[in-house]
Motif scaffolding. Structure first.
Motif, PDB file in Angstrom:
ATOM      1  N   UNK A  95       5.244   5.995  -6.916  1.00  0.00           N
ATOM      2  CA  UNK A  95       4.990   4.559  -6.728  1.00  0.00           C
ATOM      3  C   UNK A  95       3.536   4.237  -6.411  1.00  0.00           C
ATOM      4  N   UNK A  96       2.645   5.195  -6.598  1.00  0.00           N
ATOM      5  CA  UNK A  96       1.223   4.936  -6.365  1.00  0.00           C
ATOM      6  C   UNK A  96       0.750   3.801  -7.266  1.00  0.00           C
ATOM      7  N   UNK A  97      -0.002   2.879  -6.703  1.00  0.00           N
ATOM      8  CA  UNK A  97      -0.586   1.731  -7.403  1.00  0.00           C
ATOM      9  C   UNK A  97       0.451   0.692  -7.846  1.00  0.00           C
ATOM     10  N   UNK A  98       1.667   0.779  -7.308  1.00  0.00           N
ATOM     11  CA  UNK A  98       2.643  -0.284  -7.541  1.00  0.00           C
ATOM     12  C   UNK A  98       2.557  -1.250  -6.357  1.00  0.00           C
ATOM     13  N   UNK A  99       2.114  -2.491  -6.567  1.00  0.00           N
ATOM     14  CA  UNK A  99       1.987  -3.441  -5.455  1.00  0.00           C
ATOM     15  C   UNK A  99       3.331  -3.701  -4.779  1.00  0.00           C
ATOM     16  N   UNK A 100       3.278  -4.087  -3.523  1.00  0.00           N
ATOM     17  CA  UNK A 100       4.504  -4.295  -2.754  1.00  0.00           C
ATOM     18  C   UNK A 100       5.413  -5.327  -3.403  1.00  0.00           C
ATOM     19  N   UNK A 141       2.233   5.543   3.262  1.00  0.00           N
ATOM     20  CA  UNK A 141       1.654   4.450   4.041  1.00  0.00           C
ATOM     21  C   UNK A 141       0.498   3.818   3.278  1.00  0.00           C
ATOM     22  N   UNK A 142      -0.333   4.658   2.686  1.00  0.00           N
ATOM     23  CA  UNK A 142      -1.514   4.186   1.979  1.00  0.00           C
ATOM     24  C   UNK A 142      -1.224   3.393   0.728  1.00  0.00           C
ATOM     25  N   UNK A 143       0.001   3.456   0.213  1.00  0.00           N
ATOM     26  CA  UNK A 143       0.337   2.687  -0.988  1.00  0.00           C
ATOM     27  C   UNK A 143       0.647   1.226  -0.657  1.00  0.00           C
ATOM     28  N   UNK A 144       0.910   0.952   0.615  1.00  0.00           N
ATOM     29  CA  UNK A 144       1.203  -0.415   1.072  1.00  0.00           C
ATOM     30  C   UNK A 144       2.364  -1.050   0.309  1.00  0.00           C
ATOM     31  N   UNK A 145       3.361  -0.223  -0.051  1.00  0.00           N
ATOM     32  CA  UNK A 145       4.523  -0.777  -0.764  1.00  0.00           C
ATOM     33  C   UNK A 145       5.849  -0.310  -0.163  1.00  0.00           C
ATOM     34  N   UNK A 146       5.792   0.237   1.046  1.00  0.00           N
ATOM     35  CA  UNK A 146       7.032   0.743   1.656  1.00  0.00           C
ATOM     36  C   UNK A 146       8.053  -0.374   1.880  1.00  0.00           C
ATOM     37  N   UNK A 147       7.597  -1.549   2.255  1.00  0.00           N
ATOM     38  CA  UNK A 147       8.534  -2.652   2.495  1.00  0.00           C
ATOM     39  C   UNK A 147       9.262  -3.035   1.214  1.00  0.00           C
TER      40      UNK A 147
END
Length: 261
Positions: free
Chosen positions: A25-30, A52-58
């Protein structure tokens, strides 16, 4: 019927099974993560990789919740940024809140902090595993020497080392070194370092009636390497997954290996 890519698996040193095919999921926006992750789960992926660094966990958490799948049926990985040393537990707890989970299946140190192995951070990972916040712990982008430093300091080896991996950068010594240490090799960016128009890949793809990207996925699986292709397009998500079923011959695997020499 929906495909099921919960198998084949590799067994981690901590005991659980990890699907060889995962969804990167790298570079997939939240805001795009729910749809992409839902598409992957509907396509049969049962291993989701985030950080965490991908900012898309939520966003991924929303997809996991709406899928309604049994928790034990989906293998979830997240990673701690290297600059979070000193707040390891807080970082993992924040990830769990966003993901809507009480534990992840694998938690990785995303990069060596300050390019160092950093055993003190690894000790916190061990503690988090002992406390049930993660079932397995590992590293990403670590060298064999850095892994040895962690083992020497704590007597606990990472279950996984997630590294950039693809046929053109295949290194038999690294693969063997990780295997000797019972560390599972997980490859990311399988297509970025590859030439999908390479004649060897195209010839093998033609032999199996597939595309060269699917050959690369099949090569990972045949070796027992974990692979996490990424896409936001449902048709590509489905196509990539099908690569896990491409049954390459030993000669074909050897020919692909030779692309890295």
């Amino acid at each position: 019927m929906t495909a099921d890519y919960s198998r084949p698996t590799t067994q981690l040193a901590s005991g659980q099974s990890m699907p060889l095919l995962g969804f990167g999921t790298w570079q997939i926006p939240d805001d795009e993560a729910p749809a992409a992750t839902t598409a992957a789960l509907e396509a049969g992926y049962r291993h989701i990789d985030t950080a965490t660094g991908y900012a898309n966990e939520a966003g991924i958490g929303k997809a996991l919740a709406s899928a309604g799948l049994p928790r034990d049926s989906v293998f979830v990985t997240t990673k701690m940024p290297p600059d979070h040393v000193g707040r390891e537990r807080q970082t993992l707890e924040e990830s769990l809140t966003k993901l809507g989970l009480d534990h992840v299946d694998l938690w990785l140190v995303h990069w060596p902090p300050n390019k160092q192995a950093t055993p003190q951070a690894w000790e916190q990972f061990i503690a988090a595993q002992q406390d049930g916040l993660t079932r397995a712990i590992g590293v990403s982008n670590y060298s064999l020497d850095q892994i040895d430093e962690l083992i020497k300091a704590t007597d606990v080896a990472p279950a996984v080392n997630q590294i950039r991996w693809s046929p053109p950068i295949y290194d038999a010594a690294i693969a063997a070194g990780l295997a000797d240490r019972k560390v599972v090799l997980e490859g990311y960016s399988p297509f970025r370092a590859a030439d999908l128009d390479d004649p060897t890949l195209l010839a093998i793809a033609d032999e199996h009636g597939v595309n060269s990207a699917q050959v690369i996925i099949g090569w990972h699986v045949k070796h027992g390497f974990v692979v996490i292709p990424k896409s936001t397009r449902p048709e590509r998500i489905i196509s990539n997954a099908a690569g896990a079923t491409v049954d390459l011959t030993a000669d074909e695997v050897a020919a692909i290996d030779a692309l890295g020499s």
